[in-house]
Write a protein that holds these residues in place. Sequence first.
Motif, mmCIF file in Angstrom:
data_model
loop_
_atom_site.group_PDB
_atom_site.id
_atom_site.type_symbol
_atom_site.label_atom_id
_atom_site.label_comp_id
_atom_site.label_asym_id
_atom_site.label_seq_id
_atom_site.Cartn_x
_atom_site.Cartn_y
_atom_site.Cartn_z
ATOM 1 N N VAL A 70 0.845 -1.196 0.000
ATOM 2 C CA VAL A 70 0.000 0.000 0.000
ATOM 3 C C VAL A 70 0.881 1.247 0.000
ATOM 4 O O VAL A 70 0.610 2.214 -0.725
ATOM 5 C CB VAL A 70 -0.975 -0.003 1.198
ATOM 6 N N ILE A 71 1.939 1.229 0.784
ATOM 7 C CA ILE A 71 2.869 2.362 0.827
ATOM 8 C C ILE A 71 3.522 2.546 -0.543
ATOM 9 O O ILE A 71 3.625 3.676 -1.042
ATOM 10 C CB ILE A 71 3.917 2.162 1.936
ATOM 11 N N ASP A 72 3.937 1.458 -1.165
ATOM 12 C CA ASP A 72 4.527 1.546 -2.509
ATOM 13 C C ASP A 72 3.542 2.154 -3.495
ATOM 14 O O ASP A 72 3.907 2.981 -4.334
ATOM 15 C CB ASP A 72 4.978 0.175 -3.002
ATOM 16 N N LEU B 40 3.333 5.892 -2.895
ATOM 17 C CA LEU B 40 4.503 6.598 -3.413
ATOM 18 C C LEU B 40 4.494 6.655 -4.941
ATOM 19 O O LEU B 40 4.886 7.666 -5.532
ATOM 20 C CB LEU B 40 5.789 5.951 -2.887
ATOM 21 N N GLN B 41 4.002 5.609 -5.573
ATOM 22 C CA GLN B 41 3.909 5.600 -7.033
ATOM 23 C C GLN B 41 2.888 6.633 -7.511
ATOM 24 O O GLN B 41 3.178 7.427 -8.415
ATOM 25 C CB GLN B 41 3.516 4.208 -7.525
ATOM 26 N N THR B 42 1.703 6.630 -6.915
ATOM 27 C CA THR B 42 0.673 7.576 -7.346
ATOM 28 C C THR B 42 1.067 9.015 -6.987
ATOM 29 O O THR B 42 0.775 9.943 -7.744
ATOM 30 C CB THR B 42 -0.716 7.237 -6.766
ATOM 31 N N ALA B 43 1.745 9.201 -5.867
ATOM 32 C CA ALA B 43 2.211 10.544 -5.486
ATOM 33 C C ALA B 43 3.262 11.037 -6.475
ATOM 34 O O ALA B 43 3.258 12.213 -6.863
ATOM 35 C CB ALA B 43 2.768 10.534 -4.074
ATOM 36 N N SER B 44 4.152 10.163 -6.900
ATOM 37 C CA SER B 44 5.177 10.542 -7.871
ATOM 38 C C SER B 44 4.547 10.984 -9.191
ATOM 39 O O SER B 44 4.955 11.991 -9.781
ATOM 40 C CB SER B 44 6.132 9.370 -8.096
ATOM 41 N N VAL C 59 -2.589 4.826 4.368
ATOM 42 C CA VAL C 59 -1.244 4.995 4.936
ATOM 43 C C VAL C 59 -1.298 5.881 6.182
ATOM 44 O O VAL C 59 -0.561 5.636 7.145
ATOM 45 C CB VAL C 59 -0.251 5.515 3.870
ATOM 46 N N VAL C 60 -2.170 6.861 6.187
ATOM 47 C CA VAL C 60 -2.352 7.670 7.402
ATOM 48 C C VAL C 60 -2.778 6.774 8.564
ATOM 49 O O VAL C 60 -2.263 6.897 9.686
ATOM 50 C CB VAL C 60 -3.379 8.813 7.175
ATOM 51 N N ALA D 142 5.181 3.785 7.202
ATOM 52 C CA ALA D 142 4.058 4.613 6.761
ATOM 53 C C ALA D 142 4.325 6.076 7.097
ATOM 54 O O ALA D 142 4.091 6.965 6.269
ATOM 55 C CB ALA D 142 2.760 4.135 7.405
ATOM 56 N N ALA D 143 4.813 6.338 8.294
ATOM 57 C CA ALA D 143 5.138 7.713 8.678
ATOM 58 C C ALA D 143 6.232 8.270 7.776
ATOM 59 O O ALA D 143 6.164 9.431 7.352
ATOM 60 C CB ALA D 143 5.565 7.759 10.146
ATOM 61 N N ALA D 144 7.216 7.458 7.441
ATOM 62 C CA ALA D 144 8.289 7.906 6.549
ATOM 63 C C ALA D 144 7.752 8.219 5.159
ATOM 64 O O ALA D 144 8.167 9.200 4.521
ATOM 65 C CB ALA D 144 9.388 6.846 6.473
ATOM 66 N N ALA D 145 6.823 7.407 4.680
ATOM 67 C CA ALA D 145 6.233 7.658 3.360
ATOM 68 C C ALA D 145 5.440 8.963 3.361
ATOM 69 O O ALA D 145 5.517 9.747 2.407
ATOM 70 C CB ALA D 145 5.329 6.491 2.953
ATOM 71 N N LEU D 146 4.684 9.217 4.410
ATOM 72 C CA LEU D 146 3.933 10.469 4.504
ATOM 73 C C LEU D 146 4.873 11.665 4.565
ATOM 74 O O LEU D 146 4.615 12.703 3.941
ATOM 75 C CB LEU D 146 2.992 10.450 5.705
ATOM 76 N N ASP D 147 5.978 11.532 5.288
ATOM 77 C CA ASP D 147 6.979 12.605 5.324
ATOM 78 C C ASP D 147 7.498 12.895 3.916
ATOM 79 O O ASP D 147 7.671 14.056 3.534
ATOM 80 C CB ASP D 147 8.155 12.227 6.227
#
Length: 180
Positions: free
Chosen positions: A57-59, A62-66, A101-102, A112-117
């Motif tokens: 889910v985190i991946d 990060l993919q959709t955010a990118s 992720v939140v 998850a916290a690192a991904a949100l950062d």
Amino acid sequence: MSRPPAAREKLLGAYCSLLRTEGERAATMDATAALAGVSKGGLLYHFPSKDALADAVIDRLLQTASEDNERMASAPEGAARYYVRTSTAGDTEFDTCYQAVVRLAAGSYAPAAAALDRVHGDWERLVRQDVPDPHAAEAIMLIGEGLYFHSTMPGSWSRSLVGSDIEALLGQVDRLKEGR
């Protein structure tokens, strides 16, 4: 690139749905498999542990955010206006992953916290590249965060008061960018 197997996608969707609606504790492997309509063995084939499921889910986030960051960086209206204009929750893949992720981060899952950062840091970097005044950039970030927060609240009270006139808010973004 080939499409991931349908069962894997169903499992990710079910896990995100459980995280969003029930929270991290309720999003068990058994509940995820049941909601997805996939056997526990099928779940374990794709995701051998709950951490593997969370990491997927985190991946995805990060993919959709990118992908969204690329749109934000090249937006003709500028990154700041794009950020505010897109800062309401919807039923997009990004929003689904973000909210999941939140919930993982709230459950103390450090990745998850690192991904949100990382996601928030990328947004801030793009807005600051577009807005020279650091205080104006911060105010624009807060406008976007406030819109998102209120758009995720249950009920309609919040949405009827906040963000109902996005064009006026975008005008404020323009004034902040110009230093007025």
